[in-house]
Design a protein around this motif. Structure first.
Motif, PDB file in Angstrom:
ATOM      1  N   GLY A 163       0.800  -1.215   0.000  1.00 40.20           N
ATOM      2  CA  GLY A 163       0.000   0.000   0.000  1.00 40.20           C
ATOM      3  C   GLY A 163       0.836   1.270   0.000  1.00 40.20           C
ATOM      4  N   ASP A 164       0.360   2.268   0.731  1.00 34.38           N
ATOM      5  CA  ASP A 164       0.971   3.601   0.742  1.00 34.38           C
ATOM      6  C   ASP A 164       1.642   3.889   2.085  1.00 34.38           C
ATOM      7  OD1 ASP A 164      -0.277   3.978  -1.755  1.00 34.38           O
ATOM      8  OD2 ASP A 164      -2.088   4.772  -0.793  1.00 34.38           O
ATOM      9  N   ASN A 165       2.592   4.819   2.041  1.00 31.79           N
ATOM     10  CA  ASN A 165       3.177   5.415   3.244  1.00 31.79           C
ATOM     11  C   ASN A 165       3.857   4.390   4.154  1.00 31.79           C
ATOM     12  OD1 ASN A 165       1.985   7.985   2.511  1.00 31.79           O
ATOM     13  ND2 ASN A 165       0.048   7.149   3.257  1.00 31.79           N
ATOM     14  N   ASN A 166       4.493   3.399   3.561  1.00 33.19           N
ATOM     15  CA  ASN A 166       5.241   2.412   4.339  1.00 33.19           C
ATOM     16  C   ASN A 166       6.717   2.783   4.363  1.00 33.19           C
ATOM     17  OD1 ASN A 166       3.154   0.193   4.891  1.00 33.19           O
ATOM     18  ND2 ASN A 166       2.957   0.501   2.685  1.00 33.19           N
ATOM     19  N   GLU A 167       7.334   2.600   5.526  1.00 33.06           N
ATOM     20  CA  GLU A 167       8.774   2.810   5.661  1.00 33.06           C
ATOM     21  C   GLU A 167       9.429   1.454   5.900  1.00 33.06           C
ATOM     22  OE1 GLU A 167      12.022   5.490   8.181  1.00 33.06           O
ATOM     23  OE2 GLU A 167       9.872   5.808   8.437  1.00 33.06           O
ATOM     24  N   ILE A 168      10.175   1.006   4.925  1.00 38.70           N
ATOM     25  CA  ILE A 168      10.812  -0.309   4.950  1.00 38.70           C
ATOM     26  C   ILE A 168      12.309  -0.068   5.072  1.00 38.70           C
ATOM     27  CG2 ILE A 168      11.170  -2.451   3.662  1.00 38.70           C
ATOM     28  CD1 ILE A 168       8.507  -1.775   2.187  1.00 38.70           C
ATOM     29  N   ARG A 169      12.862  -0.359   6.237  1.00 42.07           N
ATOM     30  CA  ARG A 169      14.226   0.077   6.523  1.00 42.07           C
ATOM     31  C   ARG A 169      15.284  -0.897   6.035  1.00 42.07           C
ATOM     32  NH1 ARG A 169      14.805   4.409  10.013  1.00 42.07           N
ATOM     33  NH2 ARG A 169      16.965   4.156   9.339  1.00 42.07           N
ATOM     34  N   GLU A 170      16.540  -0.547   6.308  1.00 44.80           N
ATOM     35  CA  GLU A 170      17.696  -1.206   5.728  1.00 44.80           C
ATOM     36  C   GLU A 170      17.748  -2.717   5.988  1.00 44.80           C
ATOM     37  OE1 GLU A 170      18.635   0.737   9.668  1.00 44.80           O
ATOM     38  OE2 GLU A 170      17.772   1.378   7.762  1.00 44.80           O
ATOM     39  N   HIS A 171      18.182  -3.419   4.954  1.00 46.61           N
ATOM     40  CA  HIS A 171      18.424  -4.873   4.989  1.00 46.61           C
ATOM     41  C   HIS A 171      17.159  -5.694   5.250  1.00 46.61           C
ATOM     42  CE1 HIS A 171      22.757  -4.308   4.720  1.00 46.61           C
ATOM     43  NE2 HIS A 171      22.658  -3.375   5.648  1.00 46.61           N
ATOM     44  N   THR A 172      16.011  -5.102   5.097  1.00 48.52           N
ATOM     45  CA  THR A 172      14.764  -5.865   5.215  1.00 48.52           C
ATOM     46  C   THR A 172      14.520  -6.660   3.924  1.00 48.52           C
ATOM     47  OG1 THR A 172      13.682  -4.438   6.833  1.00 48.52           O
ATOM     48  CG2 THR A 172      12.242  -5.593   5.297  1.00 48.52           C
ATOM     49  N   SER A 173      13.892  -7.829   4.063  1.00 50.77           N
ATOM     50  CA  SER A 173      13.523  -8.623   2.887  1.00 50.77           C
ATOM     51  C   SER A 173      12.032  -8.939   2.942  1.00 50.77           C
ATOM     52  CB  SER A 173      14.333  -9.921   2.824  1.00 50.77           C
ATOM     53  OG  SER A 173      14.203 -10.667   4.015  1.00 50.77           O
ATOM     54  N   ILE A 174      11.353  -8.711   1.836  1.00 52.96           N
ATOM     55  CA  ILE A 174       9.925  -8.999   1.700  1.00 52.96           C
ATOM     56  C   ILE A 174       9.741  -9.775   0.408  1.00 52.96           C
ATOM     57  CG2 ILE A 174       7.600  -8.037   1.560  1.00 52.96           C
ATOM     58  CD1 ILE A 174       8.620  -5.544   2.961  1.00 52.96           C
ATOM     59  N   HIS A 175       9.219 -10.990   0.519  1.00 56.66           N
ATOM     60  CA  HIS A 175       9.161 -11.877  -0.646  1.00 56.66           C
ATOM     61  C   HIS A 175       7.782 -11.897  -1.289  1.00 56.66           C
ATOM     62  CE1 HIS A 175      12.831 -14.401   0.822  1.00 56.66           C
ATOM     63  NE2 HIS A 175      13.137 -13.162   0.489  1.00 56.66           N
ATOM     64  N   ARG A 176       7.774 -12.332  -2.536  1.00 58.84           N
ATOM     65  CA  ARG A 176       6.509 -12.519  -3.243  1.00 58.84           C
ATOM     66  C   ARG A 176       5.804 -13.783  -2.750  1.00 58.84           C
ATOM     67  NH1 ARG A 176       6.799 -11.558  -9.697  1.00 58.84           N
ATOM     68  NH2 ARG A 176       8.320  -9.865  -9.799  1.00 58.84           N
ATOM     69  N   SER A 177       4.571 -13.957  -3.210  1.00 59.92           N
ATOM     70  CA  SER A 177       3.788 -15.129  -2.836  1.00 59.92           C
ATOM     71  C   SER A 177       4.379 -16.386  -3.466  1.00 59.92           C
ATOM     72  CB  SER A 177       2.336 -14.958  -3.299  1.00 59.92           C
ATOM     73  OG  SER A 177       2.276 -14.886  -4.716  1.00 59.92           O
ATOM     74  N   SER A 178       4.004 -17.524  -2.902  1.00 57.19           N
ATOM     75  CA  SER A 178       4.457 -18.805  -3.455  1.00 57.19           C
ATOM     76  C   SER A 178       3.433 -19.407  -4.393  1.00 57.19           C
ATOM     77  CB  SER A 178       4.732 -19.800  -2.320  1.00 57.19           C
ATOM     78  OG  SER A 178       3.534 -20.118  -1.631  1.00 57.19           O
ATOM     79  N   LYS A 179       2.225 -18.875  -4.379  1.00 59.68           N
ATOM     80  CA  LYS A 179       1.142 -19.416  -5.198  1.00 59.68           C
ATOM     81  C   LYS A 179       0.565 -18.326  -6.087  1.00 59.68           C
ATOM     82  CE  LYS A 179      -0.975 -20.729  -1.510  1.00 59.68           C
ATOM     83  NZ  LYS A 179      -1.989 -21.271  -0.573  1.00 59.68           N
TER      84      LYS A 179
END
Length: 338
Positions: free
Chosen positions: A135-151
């Motif tokens: 969405g909007d206005n998210n702060e995702i800081r250093e060295h974070t990992s966010i993966h896509r879906s598996s399905k």
């Protein structure tokens, strides 16, 4: 029409960049693209976009107005950024996989954060579509990992706008601090705070206004209720109901998240009712021999408490945790009134 510029790239191996040029085929005069950046001619750039040195923008990328890519940040695959998104040095968004990565507006992706890449789930089959929608206005800081879906098309939290349904895996206004991990198929709501080193396993569901302290680990398929708090260093292996506070190497309920409830505007009447309900469920008197299910059912039938929406939400959150596909709630101590 925007003027198109193409620069020679004699210092780069042509065999690896035949489809890339140094500039997008479409950008406004107020945009800035550094000469060392590689931007595919099919990439779409909004007005006022700034792309710094040694950045890469792929052929299917779309950047909204005012986006900024700092030195050495990269956008790959079918990736769309809303307006005024910022990639700090070394950040990577998207992957050259079927499916797509979509981010809303005003998102910040920190130094060397990795967002929207292939999941680490063995059941993912190469060639399947996989998605990440933020969405909007998210702060995702250093060295974070966010993966896509598996399905394929595993997305929830849908909103309708102009006859199009948008589904988001991560909502709005979340603060995801450094070195966090959000695995495949997670669903994260709005206004959450994940402190440094928070790790969410696959298929974890987080409500709204939840708060984790540092080094929190959440087992796959767990649910974290809205307005809950998880203490630092906790290992969450079962659901955390709404409004609860938990902590421990194997988390136990420690009561209601009273400070969090006050900060979010819950009234004194609501908090008093929640405390009464909590005691009835988890702190029965010595002579009370009724089981957990009986106490919960009695609470739901109480004429006074059942008319307080917050109490109903808490009771339903507890009951939902015992559905067939769920993991049950965190352990709780059998406190008594003595």
């Amino acid at each position: 029409m925007y003027r198109v510029s193409k620069l020679r790239s004699s210092t780069i191996a042509l065999s690896s960049v035949l489809s890339l040029t140094r500039f997008s085929s479409s950008f406004s005069e107020s945009s800035f693209v550094h000469p060392t950046a590689i931007v595919h001619p099919n990439a779409v750039l909004g007005q006022g976009v700034s792309i710094g040195p040694f950045c890469t923008v792929g052929s299917s990328a779309k950047l909204g107005n005012g986006c900024r890519l700092n030195t050495g940040s990269h956008i790959y695959g079918n990736t769309e950024l809303g307006e005024r998104c910022v990639l700090m040095t070394g950040a990577v968004v998207g992957d050259d996989l079927p499916g797509r990565t979509v981010m809303g507006s005003n998102n910040m992706i920190g130094h060397y954060a990795i967002v929207g890449v292939k999941c680490q789930d063995l059941k993912y089959k190469p060639g399947d579509e996989c998605f990440l929608d933020v969405g909007d206005n998210n702060e995702i800081r250093e060295h974070t990992s966010i993966h896509r879906s598996s399905k394929s098309r595993d997305r929830t939290v849908c909103e309708r706008a102009e006859n199009v349904i948008f589904c988001r895996v991560i909502g709005n206004n979340n603060l995801i601090m450094g070195s966090c991990h959000i695995a495949h198929d997670c669903k994260v709501g709005n206004n959450n705070i994940f402190a440094n080193g928070t790790l969410l396993g696959g298929h974890v569901v987080v409500g709204d206004h939840a708060h984790t302290a540092g080094a929190t680990v959440v087992h796959q398929f767990c649910h974290i209720g809205s307005f809950s708090f998880i203490g630092g260093g906790s290992v969450v292996s079962q659901d955390v109901p709404k409004y609860m506070m938990v902590s421990g190497e194997r988390t136990e309920l420690r009561g209601l998240n009273l400070e969090g409830l006050r900060r979010h505007g819950f009234t004194s009447t609501e908090i008093t009712s929640l405390r009464t309900a909590y005691r009835r469920i988890f702190m029965p008197v010595d002579e009370d021999v009724r089981g957990f299910e009986e106490r919960l059912a009695e609470l739901e039938q109480d004429e006074k408490l059942a008319n307080v929406p917050a109490v109903c939400y808490m009771a339903q959150s507890i009951r939902d945790s015992f559905e067939e596909s769920r993991r049950g709630i965190c352990k709780y101590r059998h406190w008594t009134s003595s």
